[in-house]
Scaffold this motif. Structure first.
Motif, PDB file in Angstrom:
ATOM      1  N   HIS A  50       0.820  -1.207   0.000  1.00 19.38           N
ATOM      2  CA  HIS A  50       0.000   0.000   0.000  1.00 19.38           C
ATOM      3  C   HIS A  50       0.861   1.267   0.000  1.00 19.38           C
ATOM      4  O   HIS A  50       0.495   2.267  -0.628  1.00 19.38           O
ATOM      5  N   ILE A  66      -5.801  -4.460  -8.341  1.00 15.79           N
ATOM      6  CA  ILE A  66      -5.262  -3.104  -8.196  1.00 15.79           C
ATOM      7  C   ILE A  66      -4.020  -2.935  -9.061  1.00 15.79           C
ATOM      8  O   ILE A  66      -3.875  -1.943  -9.792  1.00 15.79           O
ATOM      9  N   MET A 103      -9.210  -0.519  -5.453  1.00 14.21           N
ATOM     10  CA  MET A 103      -8.728  -0.240  -4.098  1.00 14.21           C
ATOM     11  C   MET A 103      -9.909  -0.087  -3.140  1.00 14.21           C
ATOM     12  O   MET A 103      -9.862  -0.580  -2.001  1.00 14.21           O
TER      13      MET A 103
END
Length: 262
Positions: A150, A201, A217
């Protein structure tokens, strides 16, 4: 500590003050977290007026050589991205669900920006991190690589302010009590789902599809939020199938078999 010596005392020339303050910082080596004397003490030490010191400090702050903390003073070097005491204070005043709400408002936008700005090298690095996350066989490894996944997206987005906000939220998530809560919401079924969501993603970022990256996301974070809420209400995680249990290594601990961190 080196002393800056000057034959002319009391000058009000701000350029002179700036030159002498730079020399003072050079003498200190821009020592991390070195606190500068007060404006009055600096004026006396380098032989200039306080107004000149104040103006010179503004220039040094704009250049990133010093930073100021209201009520505490002026420090050499660049301002730390996140203050540890601030993180601890925020962690005490918020909750896991509030953190998820913040993530849902920030990270989909970061994914969209990352898709628009990602270079081939950034995409390749993200794919490597994705594989590391999926291959991790213990809880600590999943926490580490999931956070890296992330954060790489946040870095690729190329917005320093949003990255600082992401780092603040991510550090709050590392609270030991919150990590234990996430452990109760994990198993191999959810691990497979999270791995698939990460793949969606990455695929959207790789093809520079901002809308798809943002949507992927958001779906991922909503799944994490639902699982976290279930864990907070005492609902058990779905049970592994007989096939999952048969595929699990004989020496794996329950923690090692569990899945990705929320």
């Amino acid at each position: 500590m080196a002393e800056v010596v000057s034959p002319s005392r009391g000058t009000s020339n701000s350029s002179v003050a700036l030159e002498r303050l730079r020399a003072l910082l050079d003498a200190e080596g821009d020592r991390a977290e070195w606190q500068l004397p007060t404006e009055r003490d600096l004026a006396e030490r380098i032989g200039v007026g306080r107004r000149a010191v104040r103006r010179a400090l503004e220039v040094l702050e704009a250049e990133g050589r010093i930073w100021r903390h209201q009520g505490k003073g002026t420090f050499a070097g660049q301002r730390p991205p996140v203050q540890p005491h601030l993180i601890a204070s925020l962690a005490d005043r918020t909750s896991p669900l509030e953190v998820m709400e913040a993530r849902l408002n920030i990270e989909p936008a970061l994914a969209r920006l990352a898709a628009l700005k990602a270079s081939p090298d950034s995409v390749a690095a993200l794919r490597r991190i994705e594989r590391k996350t999926a291959a991790s066989m213990d809880s600590d490894g999943h926490e580490l690589w999931d956070s890296a996944f992330h954060r790489h997206i946040a870095e690729t987005a190329g917005n320093g302010l949003l990255l600082a906000l992401f780092d603040c939220i991510d550090r709050i998530r590392q609270s030991p009590s919150w990590r234990r809560l996430r452990e109760t919401a994990r198993n191999r079924i959810r691990l497979r789902a999270y791995t698939s969501q990460h793949g969606d993603i990455v695929a959207a970022i790789a093809r520079h599809d901002g809308a798809a990256a943002e949507a992927a996301m958001r779906r991922h974070l909503l799944a994490l939020q639902a699982n976290l809420e279930a864990a907070m209400h005492g609902e058990p995680a779905p049970q592994d199938s007989a096939q999952d249990r048969a595929a699990r290594p004989a020496d794996s601990s329950t923690e090692a078999a569990d899945g990705l961190g929320l």
